[in-house]
Design a protein around this motif. Sequence first.
Motif, mmCIF file in Angstrom:
data_model
loop_
_atom_site.group_PDB
_atom_site.id
_atom_site.type_symbol
_atom_site.label_atom_id
_atom_site.label_comp_id
_atom_site.label_asym_id
_atom_site.label_seq_id
_atom_site.Cartn_x
_atom_site.Cartn_y
_atom_site.Cartn_z
ATOM 1 N N ARG A 1 0.821 -1.264 0.017
ATOM 2 C CA ARG A 1 -0.056 0.082 -0.178
ATOM 3 C C ARG A 1 0.888 1.157 0.122
ATOM 4 N NH1 ARG A 1 -5.165 -1.285 -1.093
ATOM 5 N NH2 ARG A 1 -5.347 0.933 -0.520
ATOM 6 N N ASP A 2 0.489 2.085 -0.981
ATOM 7 C CA ASP A 2 1.502 3.335 -1.233
ATOM 8 C C ASP A 2 1.377 4.422 -0.123
ATOM 9 O OD1 ASP A 2 2.884 2.208 -3.399
ATOM 10 O OD2 ASP A 2 1.208 3.217 -4.802
ATOM 11 N N GLU A 3 -0.004 4.407 0.384
ATOM 12 C CA GLU A 3 -0.424 5.373 1.257
ATOM 13 C C GLU A 3 -0.057 5.153 2.665
ATOM 14 O OE1 GLU A 3 -4.369 2.656 0.840
ATOM 15 O OE2 GLU A 3 -2.359 3.359 -0.276
ATOM 16 N N VAL A 4 0.624 3.922 3.118
ATOM 17 C CA VAL A 4 1.073 3.593 4.280
ATOM 18 C C VAL A 4 2.559 3.901 4.558
ATOM 19 C CG1 VAL A 4 1.467 1.550 5.716
ATOM 20 C CG2 VAL A 4 -0.717 1.627 4.496
ATOM 21 N N THR A 5 2.789 4.722 5.476
ATOM 22 C CA THR A 5 4.273 5.196 5.472
ATOM 23 C C THR A 5 4.888 4.101 6.534
ATOM 24 O OG1 THR A 5 3.763 6.599 7.280
ATOM 25 C CG2 THR A 5 4.089 7.547 5.380
ATOM 26 N N SER A 6 4.179 3.720 7.746
ATOM 27 C CA SER A 6 4.877 2.513 8.405
ATOM 28 C C SER A 6 3.495 1.907 9.288
ATOM 29 C CB SER A 6 5.618 3.252 9.680
ATOM 30 O OG SER A 6 4.957 4.130 10.283
ATOM 31 N N PHE A 7 3.900 0.670 9.477
ATOM 32 C CA PHE A 7 2.892 -0.079 10.519
ATOM 33 C C PHE A 7 3.627 -1.168 11.280
ATOM 34 C CE2 PHE A 7 3.766 -2.767 6.486
ATOM 35 C CZ PHE A 7 4.174 -3.927 6.903
ATOM 36 N N GLU A 8 2.814 -1.558 12.238
ATOM 37 C CA GLU A 8 3.353 -2.620 13.055
ATOM 38 C C GLU A 8 2.091 -3.497 13.290
ATOM 39 O OE1 GLU A 8 4.262 -2.581 17.804
ATOM 40 O OE2 GLU A 8 4.880 -0.984 16.668
ATOM 41 N N VAL A 9 2.678 -4.659 13.182
ATOM 42 C CA VAL A 9 1.676 -5.888 13.175
ATOM 43 C C VAL A 9 2.079 -6.685 14.571
ATOM 44 C CG1 VAL A 9 0.597 -8.013 12.304
ATOM 45 C CG2 VAL A 9 1.051 -6.188 10.794
ATOM 46 N N GLY A 10 1.401 -6.579 15.580
ATOM 47 C CA GLY A 10 1.817 -7.234 17.006
ATOM 48 C C GLY A 10 1.886 -8.846 16.931
ATOM 49 N N GLU A 11 2.286 -9.444 17.634
ATOM 50 C CA GLU A 11 2.433 -10.745 18.022
ATOM 51 C C GLU A 11 1.143 -11.115 18.336
ATOM 52 O OE1 GLU A 11 5.087 -12.764 17.397
ATOM 53 O OE2 GLU A 11 6.172 -10.946 16.715
ATOM 54 N N LEU A 12 0.914 -12.498 18.371
ATOM 55 C CA LEU A 12 -0.455 -13.348 18.637
ATOM 56 C C LEU A 12 -0.451 -13.030 20.197
ATOM 57 C CD1 LEU A 12 -0.454 -16.624 16.391
ATOM 58 C CD2 LEU A 12 -1.439 -14.251 16.088
ATOM 59 N N VAL A 13 -1.480 -12.621 20.576
ATOM 60 C CA VAL A 13 -1.700 -12.394 22.099
ATOM 61 C C VAL A 13 -3.187 -12.934 22.393
ATOM 62 C CG1 VAL A 13 -0.310 -10.623 22.625
ATOM 63 C CG2 VAL A 13 -2.500 -10.061 21.693
ATOM 64 N N ASP A 14 -3.409 -13.287 23.311
ATOM 65 C CA ASP A 14 -4.468 -13.713 24.200
ATOM 66 C C ASP A 14 -5.800 -12.559 23.802
ATOM 67 O OD1 ASP A 14 -6.810 -14.252 25.813
ATOM 68 O OD2 ASP A 14 -5.704 -15.770 26.849
ATOM 69 N N ALA A 15 -6.949 -12.909 23.150
ATOM 70 C CA ALA A 15 -8.046 -12.043 22.755
ATOM 71 C C ALA A 15 -8.749 -11.671 23.822
ATOM 72 C CB ALA A 15 -8.570 -12.635 21.490
ATOM 73 N N TRP A 16 -8.914 -12.536 24.833
ATOM 74 C CA TRP A 16 -9.738 -12.062 26.089
ATOM 75 C C TRP A 16 -9.111 -11.668 27.086
ATOM 76 C CZ3 TRP A 16 -15.065 -12.517 25.349
ATOM 77 C CH2 TRP A 16 -15.496 -13.305 24.236
ATOM 78 N N TYR A 17 -7.748 -12.027 27.398
ATOM 79 C CA TYR A 17 -7.374 -11.507 28.680
ATOM 80 C C TYR A 17 -5.872 -10.946 28.461
ATOM 81 C CZ TYR A 17 -10.549 -14.711 30.753
ATOM 82 O OH TYR A 17 -11.845 -15.330 30.830
ATOM 83 N N PRO A 18 -5.896 -9.831 28.152
ATOM 84 C CA PRO A 18 -4.557 -9.046 27.624
ATOM 85 C C PRO A 18 -3.335 -9.120 28.729
ATOM 86 C CG PRO A 18 -6.437 -7.340 28.145
ATOM 87 C CD PRO A 18 -7.069 -8.780 28.399
#
Length: 106
Positions: A89-106
């Motif tokens: 995507r050209d409009e994206v300058t930077s991004f961060e995709v996090g690691e897999l984490v528990d979706a119910w209990y952060p």
Amino acid sequence: MKKRLRKKLHLGEFQEFGFTLNIKFTEENTNESLDTFVESFLDEVIDPNALDFGGGGDRFDFAGFVVLAARGSVTEEHRALTIAWLEKRDEVTSFEVGELVDAWYP
């Protein structure tokens, strides 16, 4: 703990994972281009892979959390698909995709 309670509380074999997503856009990004980006993201990444996304932002920053639409967990493949799509995507300058984490209990 009994199986029924583990299922209700999303614990043990019923634990579900998701990942965070943080995106920064170019300064030229507009509200209209943000709408187009979100629609494309939902149509090309989220819906075809049976995922759900919760989040939002503005024309400069966008963030949220990705989970599986049904019971279960996202996988590293889902993360890789998301990363590959964002890299194109050209409009994206930077991004961060996090690691897999528990979706119910952060």
